[in-house]
Design an enzyme around this catalytic site. Sequence first.
Site, PDB file in Angstrom:
ATOM      1  N   ARG A 153       0.829  -1.203   0.000  1.00 49.73           N
ATOM      2  CA  ARG A 153       0.000   0.000   0.000  1.00 49.73           C
ATOM      3  C   ARG A 153       0.870   1.263   0.000  1.00 49.73           C
ATOM      4  O   ARG A 153       0.505   2.274   0.589  1.00 49.73           O
ATOM      5  CB  ARG A 153      -0.948  -0.016   1.203  1.00 49.73           C
ATOM      6  CG  ARG A 153      -2.302   0.647   0.928  1.00 49.73           C
ATOM      7  CD  ARG A 153      -3.197   0.619   2.169  1.00 49.73           C
ATOM      8  NE  ARG A 153      -3.669  -0.718   2.464  1.00 49.73           N
ATOM      9  CZ  ARG A 153      -3.926  -1.163   3.697  1.00 49.73           C
ATOM     10  NH1 ARG A 153      -3.736  -0.395   4.734  1.00 49.73           N
ATOM     11  NH2 ARG A 153      -4.381  -2.382   3.886  1.00 49.73           N
TER      12      ARG A 153
ATOM     13  N   ARG B 245      -3.023   6.873   1.145  1.00 45.78           N
ATOM     14  CA  ARG B 245      -3.554   8.067   1.789  1.00 45.78           C
ATOM     15  C   ARG B 245      -2.596   8.756   2.751  1.00 45.78           C
ATOM     16  O   ARG B 245      -2.853   9.886   3.166  1.00 45.78           O
ATOM     17  CB  ARG B 245      -4.859   7.724   2.506  1.00 45.78           C
ATOM     18  CG  ARG B 245      -6.013   7.462   1.551  1.00 45.78           C
ATOM     19  CD  ARG B 245      -7.268   7.060   2.286  1.00 45.78           C
ATOM     20  NE  ARG B 245      -7.166   5.714   2.839  1.00 45.78           N
ATOM     21  CZ  ARG B 245      -8.107   5.138   3.590  1.00 45.78           C
ATOM     22  NH1 ARG B 245      -9.209   5.802   3.887  1.00 45.78           N
ATOM     23  NH2 ARG B 245      -7.946   3.907   4.016  1.00 45.78           N
TER      24      ARG B 245
ATOM     25  N   ARG C 190      -6.492  11.872  -5.660  1.00 36.33           N
ATOM     26  CA  ARG C 190      -7.771  11.187  -5.454  1.00 36.33           C
ATOM     27  C   ARG C 190      -8.927  12.194  -5.450  1.00 36.33           C
ATOM     28  O   ARG C 190     -10.009  11.906  -5.976  1.00 36.33           O
ATOM     29  CB  ARG C 190      -7.750  10.395  -4.154  1.00 36.33           C
ATOM     30  CG  ARG C 190      -9.083   9.707  -3.860  1.00 36.33           C
ATOM     31  CD  ARG C 190      -9.003   8.683  -2.775  1.00 36.33           C
ATOM     32  NE  ARG C 190     -10.324   8.206  -2.400  1.00 36.33           N
ATOM     33  CZ  ARG C 190     -10.543   7.120  -1.678  1.00 36.33           C
ATOM     34  NH1 ARG C 190      -9.533   6.395  -1.241  1.00 36.33           N
ATOM     35  NH2 ARG C 190     -11.772   6.752  -1.364  1.00 36.33           N
TER      36      ARG C 190
ATOM     37  N   ASP D  55      -6.867  -2.423  -7.023  1.00 33.42           N
ATOM     38  CA  ASP D  55      -7.506  -3.006  -5.853  1.00 33.42           C
ATOM     39  C   ASP D  55      -7.575  -4.514  -6.030  1.00 33.42           C
ATOM     40  O   ASP D  55      -7.638  -5.009  -7.172  1.00 33.42           O
ATOM     41  CB  ASP D  55      -8.915  -2.433  -5.661  1.00 33.42           C
ATOM     42  CG  ASP D  55      -9.494  -2.810  -4.301  1.00 33.42           C
ATOM     43  OD1 ASP D  55      -9.123  -2.153  -3.301  1.00 33.42           O
ATOM     44  OD2 ASP D  55     -10.273  -3.774  -4.226  1.00 33.42           O
TER      45      ASP D  55
ATOM     46  N   TYR E  11     -14.964 -11.658   0.358  1.00 30.03           N
ATOM     47  CA  TYR E  11     -15.649 -10.415   0.011  1.00 30.03           C
ATOM     48  C   TYR E  11     -16.909 -10.682  -0.814  1.00 30.03           C
ATOM     49  O   TYR E  11     -17.929 -10.019  -0.655  1.00 30.03           O
ATOM     50  CB  TYR E  11     -14.716  -9.494  -0.772  1.00 30.03           C
ATOM     51  CG  TYR E  11     -13.690  -8.777   0.076  1.00 30.03           C
ATOM     52  CD1 TYR E  11     -14.043  -7.652   0.812  1.00 30.03           C
ATOM     53  CD2 TYR E  11     -12.372  -9.213   0.137  1.00 30.03           C
ATOM     54  CE1 TYR E  11     -13.115  -6.975   1.583  1.00 30.03           C
ATOM     55  CE2 TYR E  11     -11.428  -8.538   0.911  1.00 30.03           C
ATOM     56  CZ  TYR E  11     -11.804  -7.424   1.629  1.00 30.03           C
ATOM     57  OH  TYR E  11     -10.880  -6.756   2.399  1.00 30.03           O
TER      58      TYR E  11
END
Length: 368
Positions: free
Chosen positions: A29, A33, A42, A79, A155
């Site tokens: 990652r 962010r 973003r 992703d 998921y």
Amino acid sequence: MPFPTLLNDTFLRACRRQATAYTPLWMMRQAGRYLPEYRATRAKAGSFMGLATNVDYATEVTLQPLERYPLDAAILFSDILTVPDAMGLGLHFIEGEGPRFARTTADEVSIGQLAVPDMDRLRYVFDAVTSIRHALAGRVPLIGFSGSPWTLACYMVEGGSSSDYRKVKTLMYARPDLMHRLLAINADAVATYLNAQIDAGAQAVMVFDSWGGVLADSHFVDFSLAYTQRVLRQLKRQGVDGTDVPRLVFTKGGALWLDAMDALDCEVLGLDWTASLARARALVGGQVGGRGKALQGNLDPNVLFAPPQTIAREVQRVLDDFGAPHADPNRCGPTHIFNLGHGISQHTPPEHVAAFVEAVHTLSRRMR
């Protein structure tokens, strides 16, 4: 158009268990962010999927951490859930909650309707891979990735993240035949997807088995490991450059099953921070001149909230846990790729990441 010549192959050499001048480093990652420039991009994109599906934006954010830090690999910005999205489950992201699917697949009818998706629906991913390879200009290798069949199934059945995995485990225990059907489709879809990334220019590929560790000991091999192996056995061994493509597998909570994972048809095993690198090296790292797995990991991501001197101390602890680096230039042997034990937190101070990268490169050179 041919890709630029690779200038820093330290990461790939470590994947191949070849001696390196220092321990290579990248972060799970790493484009995310915690970087203000990522947040700005973003915001322009309007949403996570707006960012991930736009080739220019995906290229931009993939390269952002490399502009700040001398990392040894880039990883595609995407992703893990793009494959089930392409199957028609409707992926979207809710601020503060993470990924959600508009439709779940948890019964005979819905699972029976699943198939390996048309890869044209994922063209934006492959176009991003090619774009990133050119934009990197040979600086470092590019890693492609996917979620594992089991993690995707979690998921797909739960509809999003879960705290207890009640729905997916209920399906697994009550209807193992349906779960195996779902996992087989996922495995073949993931293999096709990763092969397309390789064709687009990925120089290594990684399978993230993020939720393998939630399985009972008696079920991990049958419901997670077997289908990760099914993926690996289908992967292309040579990239568009004519060079080999290392395969990496990361199972969060997977240290319990290192002896079983030794049989995986891959070059690198990633470990979370609960694992002992020394034990892993003894079990699967192999000897100089012999076969084995390269190891990747495994600093606790929360270490990066500590002061720089503490970060350096904990980096040294991880390096010491792995032990003396393999240094024979003529033979393969145990190698280590430094990484976090999971993805970097969005709250991490960027200057602490700089201290982290500097510590890994400096301290690992001193050990050679």
